[in-house]
Scaffold this active site. Structure first.
Site, PDB file in Angstrom:
ATOM      1  N   SER A  92      -3.273   2.011   1.993  1.00  0.00           N
ATOM      2  CA  SER A  92      -2.640   2.551   3.201  1.00  0.00           C
ATOM      3  C   SER A  92      -1.148   2.247   3.208  1.00  0.00           C
ATOM      4  CB  SER A  92      -3.278   1.956   4.451  1.00  0.00           C
ATOM      5  OG  SER A  92      -2.558   2.404   5.584  1.00  0.00           O
ATOM      6  N   GLU A  93      -0.383   3.199   3.735  1.00  0.00           N
ATOM      7  CA  GLU A  93       1.076   3.030   3.846  1.00  0.00           C
ATOM      8  C   GLU A  93       1.451   1.868   4.762  1.00  0.00           C
ATOM      9  OE1 GLU A  93      -0.720   5.824   4.270  1.00  0.00           O
ATOM     10  OE2 GLU A  93       0.581   7.585   4.288  1.00  0.00           O
ATOM     11  N   SER A  94       0.511   1.408   5.574  1.00  0.00           N
ATOM     12  CA  SER A  94       0.816   0.275   6.442  1.00  0.00           C
ATOM     13  C   SER A  94       0.939  -1.016   5.635  1.00  0.00           C
ATOM     14  CB  SER A  94      -0.246   0.136   7.531  1.00  0.00           C
ATOM     15  OG  SER A  94      -1.519  -0.082   6.948  1.00  0.00           O
ATOM     16  N   GLY A  95       0.592  -0.963   4.346  1.00  0.00           N
ATOM     17  CA  GLY A  95       0.794  -2.130   3.483  1.00  0.00           C
ATOM     18  C   GLY A  95      -0.459  -2.900   3.168  1.00  0.00           C
TER      19      GLY A  95
END
Lengths: 221, 228
Positions: free
Chosen positions: A49-52
């Site tokens: 996920s791009e949230s890390g």
């Protein structure tokens, strides 16, 4: 008589079949998010996920929410073994560097040559780009999960995208509520079709000319 | 080492944010969003600010984020990746339509990389994202090894407001889970970095191998208000 189309869960189920064993997968917002619900239990897929976060699990129940643990859509995630955390610059370096095997995204339009438009409806004036442009360019395989037509029943599979592009020639496969369509060098290949629909009916809701696969069959789940 | 990084209140820490300043604001949704600093900035009153941040949704009474600053009329420009949900109307869009604020939309990976260029002293970077889209308009293009790239220029700020988990008095920071997001990059890309943490611990209490943002990037520290 209005014919029945495949539901969002069925689209997600069909996409889930496309994920290879061991793949690192990034799921976009909307139908793509549902895909993880339908991955076979004996298949190992790592979610990015791009949230890390890498190797995240299911969504958290309200009672077990951790305020610091979310996916890119802002939904709370469960604590699961094997997660790894990193900053945004690294989350996107992973995508751009070709380390994400598959991304599943929604779309406003997909063109005959695999162009993708999914970040801006021009009438709104301002789009929402998020991480879609990075994924369209960087992921090794881009699968689109979407409805075949828009709210006014206009084709979303078009000759040229009229909405602003997210990426050109990036889409490999499109799974809709009517069909499974591959973006091939020669054009859009109709590979699977929803039950009770004919290729002519799907063609009438698709702008570019569809090429019928020699082994065209009903959508297989 | 610069002495006295620890500030008694968030308001004191943001006291010198001037009208027209460019401010980076960390956070990806809630995690890593320094809400006490945003609340203090609303109270402090600086205007015509440019904010560089991941998203701007509709203002919510229980969340101190950039939308609240927009709502208070403090923002002149937003450099961001996501403005509300696709069919959602909100103050930022309304202000934009009336010409009261500017919005510059940047893909997330390009935003991160432009800030990293500023953070690491690079004059610019060539990126493959956005080729063939509106994001290449007016940008220099180069072809390397048969692939096209567009020039992305460094993005820096006067101030970075960031959120982390723990700090020591030297400004070393740790993060929890997805709290990291843009915070470490922003910390290094601004002239003055102000970090809000849940817990301030003694020097030596943080395992040095757990430090994600070394204190060299952090100028001011405040402990988050309770309940934020």
């Amino acid at each position: 008589m209005v014919k029945e189309r495949l539901g969002r869960d069925i689209i997600a189920m069909r996409v889930a079949k496309e994920l290879p064993e061991g793949a690192v997968v990034n799921l976009g917002i909307g139908i793509p998010t549902l895909v993880s619900n339908f991955v076979a239990e004996d298949k190992t897929v790592g979610y990015h996920s791009e949230s890390g976060v890498l190797n995240y699990g299911s969504l958290a129940e309200e009672s077990e929410r951790d305020y610091d643990l979310i996916n890119a859509g802002g939904q709370f995630l469960q604590w699961v073994p094997g997660m790894a955390f990193f900053g945004s610059e690294e989350a996107f370096a992973m995508i751009r560097g070709g380390h994400v095997d598959v991304t599943v995204l929604g779309a406003l339009q997909v063109s005959e040559r695999g162009g993708l438009a999914n970040w801006m409806v021009p009438q709104r004036g301002v789009g929402n780009i998020g991480g879609a442009m990075d994924l369209a360019v960087g992921a090794k395989r881009v699968i689109i999960a979407m409805e075949h037509t828009d709210r006014e029943d206009r084709p979303k599979l078009v000759k040229e995208c009229s909405f602003p592009l997210t990426g050109r020639r990036c889409v490999s496969l499109v799974v809709t509520d009517l069909a499974v369509i591959e973006v091939a060098p020669e054009g859009l290949v109709l590979k699977e079709i929803a039950p009770d629909w004919t290729p002519e009916e799907v063609q009438s809701l698709t702008e570019p000319k569809l090429i019928l696969a020699p082994d065209l069959k009903e959508v297989e789940l | 080492m610069k002495p006295g990084k620890v500030y008694p209140t968030a308001l004191r820490a943001v006291e010198d944010v001037f009208d027209g300043a460019v401010v980076m604001l960390g956070g990806f949704g809630g995690p890593g969003l320094p809400q006490s600093l945003v609340k203090a900035l609303i109270e402090q009153g600086a205007r015509d600010l440019t904010f560089i941040c991941n998203t701007c949704f509709e203002p919510k009474p229980d969340e101190h984020d950039v939308a609240r600053l927009v709502d208070h009329g403090r923002v002149r420009k937003l450099i961001t990746t996501f403005i509300g949900r696709p069919n959602q109307e909100m103050p930022a869009l309304d202000l934009w339509r009336r010409g009261k604020i500017e919005i510059e939309m940047v893909p997330q990976g390009i935003l991160a990389e432009r800030m990293r260029a500023a953070a690491t002293g690079l004059g610019g970077i060539f990126i493959p994202n956005g080729v063939g889209t509106v994001f290449e308009d007016g940008q220099e293009k180069r072809t390397f090894d048969g692939q096209e790239y567009i020039l992305a220029t460094p993005l820096k700020a006067d101030f970075a407001l960031i959120g982390a988990h723990q700090a020591d008095p030297l400004g070393n920071l740790t993060y929890r889970l997805t709290q990291r997001n843009y915070n470490p990059t922003m910390a290094a890309a601004a002239d003055v970095t102000i970090a809000e943490v849940r817990e301030l611990v003694e020097t030596g209490e943080i395992d040095p191998e757990r430090v994600v943002t070394p204190g060299i990037y952090v100028d001011r520290l405040v402990v988050a208000e309770r309940g934020i």
